[in-house]
Design a protein around this motif. Sequence first.
Motif, PDB file in Angstrom:
ATOM      1  N   UNK A  58      40.746  48.752  37.576  1.00 52.62           N
ATOM      2  CA  UNK A  58      41.359  47.564  36.992  1.00 52.62           C
ATOM      3  C   UNK A  58      41.749  47.888  35.557  1.00 52.62           C
ATOM      4  N   UNK A  59      42.884  47.356  35.114  1.00 52.84           N
ATOM      5  CA  UNK A  59      43.408  47.773  33.821  1.00 52.84           C
ATOM      6  C   UNK A  59      42.483  47.397  32.669  1.00 52.84           C
ATOM      7  N   UNK A  64      35.538  45.758  36.094  1.00 50.41           N
ATOM      8  CA  UNK A  64      36.264  44.747  36.873  1.00 50.41           C
ATOM      9  C   UNK A  64      36.602  45.342  38.240  1.00 50.41           C
ATOM     10  N   UNK A  65      36.519  44.533  39.280  1.00 44.23           N
ATOM     11  CA  UNK A  65      36.808  45.047  40.618  1.00 44.23           C
ATOM     12  C   UNK A  65      38.282  44.888  40.974  1.00 44.23           C
ATOM     13  N   UNK A  66      38.664  45.648  41.991  1.00 46.27           N
ATOM     14  CA  UNK A  66      40.012  45.505  42.573  1.00 46.27           C
ATOM     15  C   UNK A  66      39.840  45.082  44.029  1.00 46.27           C
ATOM     16  N   UNK A  67      40.731  44.246  44.551  1.00 42.19           N
ATOM     17  CA  UNK A  67      40.562  43.764  45.932  1.00 42.19           C
ATOM     18  C   UNK A  67      40.814  44.875  46.954  1.00 42.19           C
ATOM     19  N   UNK A 205      34.511  41.707  49.210  1.00 39.88           N
ATOM     20  CA  UNK A 205      35.562  42.570  49.709  1.00 39.88           C
ATOM     21  C   UNK A 205      36.329  43.217  48.578  1.00 39.88           C
ATOM     22  N   UNK A 206      35.606  43.679  47.587  1.00 43.57           N
ATOM     23  CA  UNK A 206      36.267  44.308  46.445  1.00 43.57           C
ATOM     24  C   UNK A 206      35.676  45.694  46.197  1.00 43.57           C
ATOM     25  N   UNK A 207      36.473  46.535  45.578  1.00 45.86           N
ATOM     26  CA  UNK A 207      36.019  47.875  45.235  1.00 45.86           C
ATOM     27  C   UNK A 207      36.080  48.043  43.727  1.00 45.86           C
ATOM     28  N   UNK A 235      47.930  39.703  39.436  1.00 50.51           N
ATOM     29  CA  UNK A 235      46.563  39.369  38.999  1.00 50.51           C
ATOM     30  C   UNK A 235      45.663  40.610  38.971  1.00 50.51           C
ATOM     31  N   UNK A 236      46.084  41.667  39.646  1.00 52.53           N
ATOM     32  CA  UNK A 236      45.245  42.862  39.716  1.00 52.53           C
ATOM     33  C   UNK A 236      45.945  44.051  39.070  1.00 52.53           C
TER      34      UNK A 236
END
Lengths: 385, 228
Positions: A58-59, A64-67, A205-207, A235-236
């Motif tokens: 995540x930027x 922060x997670x990414x979906x 459900x995020x990585x 948003x991601x």
Amino acid sequence: MTKTGFVLANLFRKKTRTILTLLSVIMAFLLFGLLQAVNVVFNAGADFVGATRLVTQARVSFTQSLPLRILPELEAVPGVDKVMYQQWFGGVIGENTQIFAFAVEPARIHAVYPEYIMPDAQWKAFADTRTGAIVGRLLANQYGWKVGDKLPLNSNIFPKKDGSKTWGFDIVGIFDGKDEQWQNQTNQVLINFDYFNEANQFGSGAAGIYVLKLANSDAAQQVADTIDAKYENSPDETKTQTEKDWSLGFVKQIGDIGLMVRWILFAVFFTLLLVVGNTMAQSMRERVPELAVLKTLGFSDGSVLGFVLAESIALCALGGLIGLSIATGLGIVIKKFAGAVMPLTVSGPVWVAGLIAIIVLSLAVGLLPALRAQRLKIVDALAGR
Amino acid sequence: MSNLISIRDLTKSYERGKQKVEVLHGLTLDIPKGDFVALMGPSGSGKTTLLNLIGGLDQPSSGEISIDGKRIDRFSSAELTRWRASNVGFVFQFYNLMPVLTAEGNVELPLLLTKLSAARRRENVAIALSVVGLAERAKHKPRELSGGQEQRVAIARAIVSDPTLLVCDEPTGDLDRKTADEILTLLQTLNREHGKTIVMVTHDPRAAEYAKRTLHLDKGQLAEQAAH
Ligand SMILES: Nc1ncnc2c1ncn2[C@@H]1O[C@H](COP(=O)(O)OP(=O)(O)OP(=O)(O)O)[C@@H](O)[C@H]1O
Ligand SMILES: [Mg+2]
């Protein structure tokens, strides 16, 4: 008697003083060896990973997670060969001992990280066992874990659906690294992402990050740009960099270890310079008449300089080699008992740097007294002038 | 007898700050081979200065010094160093032994400058120590020896490379009467039986009597010569 014997006899003329000085040299080089090894550990992440892998996070921050839904999109980017993802598990064992633990998809990490070596049967068991976990060799050695053991690993982040933070896994494999540097990376536990994702209360459900294996490392910059452009203003938003840059950035979070190490060593060696320099100068002053006698007997100015310099080299080399040897031994012990936290090895490059330090130190403390001894005029020295 | 040492118009001056102090003023002197000369004179008269010049420890301001036919006043300091190693033995008032070495080690020290094998060096050391009567003290460090014994070790060190010339600066200055007599007898033996030419500075007229003749130095000039 030989010239070497004479030099050594002179070195130990005041045993207590020489031994104390020797101890400070030993301590300094012990510290030097260990700190350099720590330095190597922290910089290692960068040097040996190739540019064939990219890390997408995540930027804002890697916390922060990414979906998970972007997985197929990443796989579809031209130039991307294989993709894996991982989530930081916040692993703890016992009361509060932190362990590097990540939830991963077994087949994907196997494909993206061929550097991790494990028998095929264990890879299969990892994929097939919901509560399965594989443990890195360093960690397994440190805790004495074997395949078939229960792994009392819990999370300090993720509670289970029933609200408890007690997880527990079954060790189904122990993985190794393909070479020494990768072996130093085997300080983690990997658990099954599917199980983790279903059983945890957030079930998000995020990585945390995605690791992309490229077909061709030349395309790295282009692929990274494509991905980051794709998620811009979504948003991601993502930040994609080579694994090497990512590791470096990760280490920088801890602080610039290299700079710290250099400052500590600078302080230590500066002190050492004063201590050993003082010993050498003092021992030379006491001996002015003896040096004059050497010249009287027919030793040249050059060989008197040689005697003094040899003494300083002997002192620094003796202390330095003992110190580096102890550091090497300690490194082996530390690696054995705490290898997961500190995979220390006092390696060849550390020894080379140590030997250079020995030479520089010998000259720095020996050259001035040696030059004074060389210039000494016999008649003045004999008359105590 | 031919002259071993031949000195002509020797002067030596030291710079003290801006001032130049002449210590020896045009000294001329011959010492034949096999001589034993005592050099006496008041403190500050230049005895040590003259001895250092003869031994090649220092270089004259002007004049000639030839020893065994060699003009050592023309030697460079490196040449002097090499020359000293094989031609002169030195004995000092305070022995000046290496405290970290045994008697044996001290005597062997000058031999490290030669190409002799370790076995040959040991042999020569043993001979030198037995000449001075200290064979059984070979393994002792200087601080385990009496002053007289230390001086014997120093004499052994001076003769071990078999030089023709021995220069001694107040060799008994720090010893009691009896011990001094023993050391002087030893020097006399070295002179008579081993053919060493000896120049010895002393303040003690009784010590001077062991020499074949006495030279008196006063204010940088030789006054009179007395033969015994
Ligand atoms: N290196 C030097 N620099 C300046 N002056 C010196 C030096 N060496 C000797 N002198 C001076 O030369 C003079 C003679 O000194 P020297 O040591 O030869 O005397 P000496 O006869 O041996 O005296 P003593 O009996 O006290 O040993 C003294 O005045 C001394 O101060
Ligand atoms: Mg004198």
